[in-house]
Design an enzyme around this catalytic site. Structure first.
Site, PDB file in Angstrom:
ATOM      1  N   CYS A   1       0.832  -1.225   0.064  1.00  0.00           N
ATOM      2  CA  CYS A   1       0.053   0.023   0.116  1.00  0.00           C
ATOM      3  C   CYS A   1       0.914   1.191   0.000  1.00  0.00           C
ATOM      4  O   CYS A   1       2.147   1.094  -0.547  1.00  0.00           O
ATOM      5  CB  CYS A   1      -1.103  -0.067   1.179  1.00  0.00           C
ATOM      6  SG  CYS A   1      -0.137  -0.037   2.629  1.00  0.00           S
TER       7      CYS A   1
ATOM      8  N   HIS B   1      -2.635  11.139   2.974  1.00  0.00           N
ATOM      9  CA  HIS B   1      -3.250   9.795   3.016  1.00  0.00           C
ATOM     10  C   HIS B   1      -4.813   9.823   3.072  1.00  0.00           C
ATOM     11  O   HIS B   1      -5.061  10.513   4.118  1.00  0.00           O
ATOM     12  CB  HIS B   1      -2.708   8.563   3.998  1.00  0.00           C
ATOM     13  CG  HIS B   1      -2.980   7.324   3.431  1.00  0.00           C
ATOM     14  ND1 HIS B   1      -4.046   6.621   3.603  1.00  0.00           N
ATOM     15  CD2 HIS B   1      -1.976   6.247   3.120  1.00  0.00           C
ATOM     16  CE1 HIS B   1      -4.143   5.314   3.077  1.00  0.00           C
ATOM     17  NE2 HIS B   1      -2.620   5.228   2.858  1.00  0.00           N
TER      18      HIS B   1
END
Length: 636
Positions: A29, A558
């Site tokens: 990720c 994020h």
């Protein structure tokens, strides 16, 4: 082109996880490598801790997660792929991890998926119970010259609505959620749940108290309302969703809209009332009696056992299955003796983490330990467990001992909460009655025992030796830019409510493994650049951005938690890697409301990944923030 350094790191990773033959699948990720292995016994966790550039690792949900940070993780992933290791997407890897877990782990995940969405309703109900208990205390009423007999009937009726609705219609909530999870039509789940509590049936309360008799079908099947029942609704929701999908696949499209809901409701109402209901109500009562028996074991033994293993269960991920026990206790008795025991065990993790933070000299571990302590005191233990206590093993053991001690005391004092899911400091709201001083005492005992044992057991040398080895092996920073680092103000990339990083529901962010930062609960779908600089990372999934400011700050933005699984759905991006960007320029958009509907946490996380280069990183704004308002102050 893979660099020699990253190729060497890839070899370290592969060696640490037991070689290529032990790898089921690899993914990454924005910050972590995620690995599913065939045999955990072949993984050398000490080697994992000593991988160059890695900032730590942990095992959860059937996969190892090795933390590298933005940019680096992409390079290491490419290097691993270059070594010939099987790679895949993160969502596919999650599915592989679930398959690896076997039937038991699948069942736990299934329970969590069904029950987690209805917990907020039960939390609110518990708080209403606590509020009623506080308001109706004779001492409080006396301040207004009232007595319990003087409370108006309308008041009692209103609070009865607040405190009884969720439990009276609990099968409706469970059946709806089960249909949603297992692929059925949720509205059919609601209707089936309502049938289980239809007022035409004698209520479960009246039957239990002997004020009414169950209806007897065929002379031997007792049928009554299923108020406050969980398992019958869960099983009926599962079977109903599967049955509906089966009908969909066997009915022509031209009559599907008419036949499918009709047949589903007809068949499943009969199955629910006459088969699933009677059988699983009995199973449910057995589970309830076992839970009550454990908690009520004499001399505080029940609390000792439950408090001692509570956080071990959290580490295994099985704690979601315990929700059904607490729900059933509240539904049937309106009290929850498990909550104060859990609070003691959580407070104990905070105590152990604080002792580590105070004893150790490493500034990096202090930066992890202190925020983790705060997080645990607010009821979230993962940062303290994974970021601090499990790293040294002994603090985790001492925290379990503290939890057992607090749980023992809770059982002796017969503490019972009015609700569930909120613990330690927020849990005070579930004890707004004469139990409050005792609840605080139980939490302090759990905290104090764990803190004291950790403090006394470890000398400074034992902590520092282990930590300095770990840190020196992992920290090998390389300067990737010639830009100098200067003082800087970071602006808000999105409008919303400012939150502490410690409250983020991901230990990699909340324990500041990747660096210091801040979080925003978004109120807008547009993401703007908080600085002028260069886009260093622009993920194809559009869920995260890396920016290098003109003054040298390295910033990770994020969008949400685990949103990489969406493969770009709900996101748009206006920038590309290497692009020069001005402060206030639009980076992209994300549909945060749809994210929440899909079950994702939409929190926007802002991390300064080169935090070590600053003497202080301070929050500038509290509360509500608008885009381009000052958010963080970076001081050399």
């Amino acid at each position: 082109m893979v660099s020699k350094e990253n190729q060497q790191i890839a070899k370290q990773v592969i060696s640490a996880i037991g070689g290529q033959d032990n790898v089921v699948s690899f993914a990454h990720c924005a910050t972590r490598l995620r690995v599913v292995v065939k045999d955990r016994s072949k993984v050398d966790e000490e080697k994992l801790d000593n991988i160059n550039k890695a900032k730590g690792h942990f095992f959860t949900a059937g996969q190892y997660q090795i933390i590298f940070g933005t940019g680096i993780v992409n390079d290491v992933y490419d290097a691993v792929e270059n070594e010939g290791v099987s790679t895949t997407s993160k969502s596919d890897l999650n599915n592989v991890a679930a398959e690896q877990g076997g039937l038991f782990q699948k069942a736990i995940r299934m329970f969590a998926d069904v029950f987690v969405p209805i917990i907020p309703a039960l939390v609110a109900t518990g708080l209403f119970m606590g509020l009623k208990g506080l308001i109706t205390q004779p001492q409080i009423l006396d301040l207004f010259g009232l007595t319990p007999k003087a409370i108006p009937t309308q008041f009692n009726t209103y609070f009865s609505i607040l405190t009884a609705t969720a439990f009276d219609f609990l099968p409706v909530l469970v059946c709806w959620s089960a249909f949603r999870v297992f692929g059925g039509t949720p509205i059919l789940g609601i209707l089936l749940g309502l049938m289980l509590v239809n007022p035409a049936l004698p209520s479960a309360w009246d039957v239990a108290q002997g004020n009414a008799h169950a209806l007897m079908f065929f002379g031997f099947i007792p049928v009554a309302g299923y108020q406050a029942s969980v398992l019958p609704a869960f099983i009926l929701g599962y079977l109903g969703a599967k049955f509906e999908k089966w009908i969909h696949n066997h009915i022509p499209n031209s009559i599907d809209l008419i036949v499918t809901p009709f047949v589903t409701l007809l068949v499943m109402s009969l199955v629910g009332l006459m088969l699933v209901g009677p059988i699983f109500r009995t199973v449910e009562q057995v589970i309830l009696h076992v839970a009550e028996w454990i908690v009520a074991l004499p001399y505080g033994i029940g609390g000792l056992l439950w408090g001692g293993i509570n956080q071990i269960i959290v580490v295994t991920g099985l704690h979601h299955a315990l929700n059904i026990v607490e729900i059933q206790l509240l539904a049937n008795t309106h009290w929850n003796p498990v909550n104060p025991i859990s609070s003691a065990s959580i407070a104990a993790q905070a105590g152990a983490a604080l002792a580590v933070g105070l004893k150790i000299k490493s500034s990096k571990m202090k930066q992890i330990a202190f925020p983790s302590t705060v997080s645990a005191l607010l009821g979230i233990t993962e940062p303290a467990i994974y970021g601090v206590n499990l790293k040294f093993i002994k603090p985790f053991i001492f925290a379990c001992i503290g939890g057992a001690t607090g749980g023992f005391l809770s059982s002796i004092l017969n503490l019972r909460a009015t609700g569930m899911s909120i613990t330690v400091i927020p849990g005070v709201l579930l004890f707004l009655n004469n139990q409050l001083p005792l609840y605080i005492l139980v939490c302090l005992v759990g905290f104090g025992v764990a803190f004291g044992l950790t403090w006394v057991y470890y000398s400074k040398k034992s902590f520092d030796d282990k930590d300095s080895d770990m840190i020196s092996a992992k920290n090998n920073p390389t300067d990737t830019t010639n830009l100098p680092v200067n003082n800087e103000i970071i602006s808000a990339p999105v409008s919303g409510s400012v939150e502490s990083l410690s409250k983020v529901n991901d230990p990699v962010f909340s324990n500041e493994t990747l660096g210091k930062g801040i979080a925003i609960i978004p109120k807008d779908d547009k993401i703007y650049s908080p600085v002028s600089g260069t886009i260093t990372v622009a993920y194809p999934t559009k869920h995260a951005y890396g920016i290098k400011s003109e003054n040298g700050a390295e910033i990770l933005i994020h969008l949400g938690i685990d949103t990489v699984n969406l493969h770009g759905e709900c996101f748009t991006s206006n920038v590309s890697q290497g692009q020069t960007i001005k402060k206030g320029e639009l980076l992209g958009t994300f549909d945060y409301q749809t994210l929440k509907k899909k079950g994702y946490d939409s929190t926007v996380i802002i991390i300064i990944t080169n935090s070590d280069e600053y003497s202080s990183i301070d929050k500038v704004t509290e509360g509500i923030v608008s885009t381009q308002n000052s958010l963080l102050s970076l001081i050399l």
